[in-house]
Scaffold this motif. Structure first.
Motif, PDB file in Angstrom:
ATOM      1  N   THR A 183     124.925 -17.804   5.941  1.00 39.82           N
ATOM      2  CA  THR A 183     125.252 -17.649   4.519  1.00 39.82           C
ATOM      3  C   THR A 183     126.673 -18.063   4.191  1.00 39.82           C
ATOM      4  OG1 THR A 183     125.919 -15.338   4.845  1.00 39.82           O
ATOM      5  CG2 THR A 183     123.619 -15.765   4.232  1.00 39.82           C
ATOM      6  N   THR A 219     122.916 -11.016   5.354  1.00 40.06           N
ATOM      7  CA  THR A 219     124.021 -11.651   4.644  1.00 40.06           C
ATOM      8  C   THR A 219     125.321 -11.641   5.429  1.00 40.06           C
ATOM      9  OG1 THR A 219     123.010 -10.927   2.555  1.00 40.06           O
ATOM     10  CG2 THR A 219     125.307 -11.669   2.465  1.00 40.06           C
ATOM     11  N   SER A 233     122.637 -11.983  -4.483  1.00 43.45           N
ATOM     12  CA  SER A 233     121.595 -12.174  -3.488  1.00 43.45           C
ATOM     13  C   SER A 233     120.821 -10.898  -3.207  1.00 43.45           C
ATOM     14  CB  SER A 233     122.195 -12.720  -2.181  1.00 43.45           C
ATOM     15  OG  SER A 233     123.138 -11.814  -1.648  1.00 43.45           O
TER      16      SER A 233
END
Length: 223
Positions: A222, A69, A9
């Motif tokens: 996430t 994240t 990511s």
């Protein structure tokens, strides 16, 4: 070893890399200048420190990635630079601390300097510099420094960072190790000139983490 999903990511931002030329107009190929020992007159000479400016851009992207994240508290202010074991050699222009919600995870602080460069304080007892030295003899380039910064920051967040401590006579020695995305290990040990108070406080925490720091918890969006 880090899994691909743990780093996929994050993407390095596009960098419009600066180009520098020597007195003859030839492009300076930093990182590949010396086939053997560098010339004596290149030591302690730092001709183009501005070549490291893209490391600031990469650090910005890493902060955004970690904030989006993981479940972390983000604090920003030049006073965060006090997390460093030793003051930065250059003026601090920005400092950002990221503290995971789980106390078993290593905090990290990124300090941007006017040099330009980045310092990282990771966990309790280790600082890392990007670059360590920018002199012409060392011949580092921004790409190599950004590579190290990315690998080490992502290893910390993935729980692949460990700090160790050892008493050698009167001086405390501190070790560290990273397990990087390719499975390689980067490690070192050094005497940090720490105060006994700081060393003792860290020792009581690190003794409870024999396997190293834990993986940062993911944010709700996430996980």
């Amino acid at each position: 070893m880090l899994q691909d999903s743990e780093v996929s990511s994050y993407t390095r931002p596009s960098i419009d890399a600066p180009v520098f030329r020597d007195a003859n107009g030839q492009v300076i190929d930093y990182g590949n200048r010396w086939s053997g020992s560098p010339p004596e007159d290149t030591y302690s000479v730092d001709t183009h420190p501005e070549r490291f400016a893209p490391v600031h851009t990469v650090a910005d992207a890493l902060i955004a990635h970690l904030r989006d994240t993981y479940d972390v508290a983000v604090e920003e202010g030049e006073e965060m630079a006090a997390d460093l074991l030793h003051p930065a050699f250059h003026d601090v222009v920005r400092a950002v601390r990221m503290r995971p919600s789980d106390a078993a995870c290593a905090c990290l602080t990124l300090v941007f300097t006017a040099y330009p460069g980045v310092y990282m304080h990771a966990g309790l007892l280790n600082d890392f510099h990007y670059p360590v030295c920018g002199c012409d003899a060392c011949d580092s380039n921004w790409q190599a420094e950004a590579d190290d910064l990315e690998r080490q920051v992502l290893a910390i967040a993935a729980g692949h960072y460990r700090e160790t401590i050892e008493r050698r006579g009167l001086d405390p020695w501190v070790g560290y190790s990273f397990t990087l995305t390719d499975g390689a290990t980067s490690a070192g040990s050094r005497e940090q000139g720490l105060s006994l108070e700081r060393f003792n406080a860290a020792e009581s925490i690190l003794r409870k983490l024999p396997a190293g720091w834990s993986e940062w918890p993911r944010s709700a969006s996430t996980s």
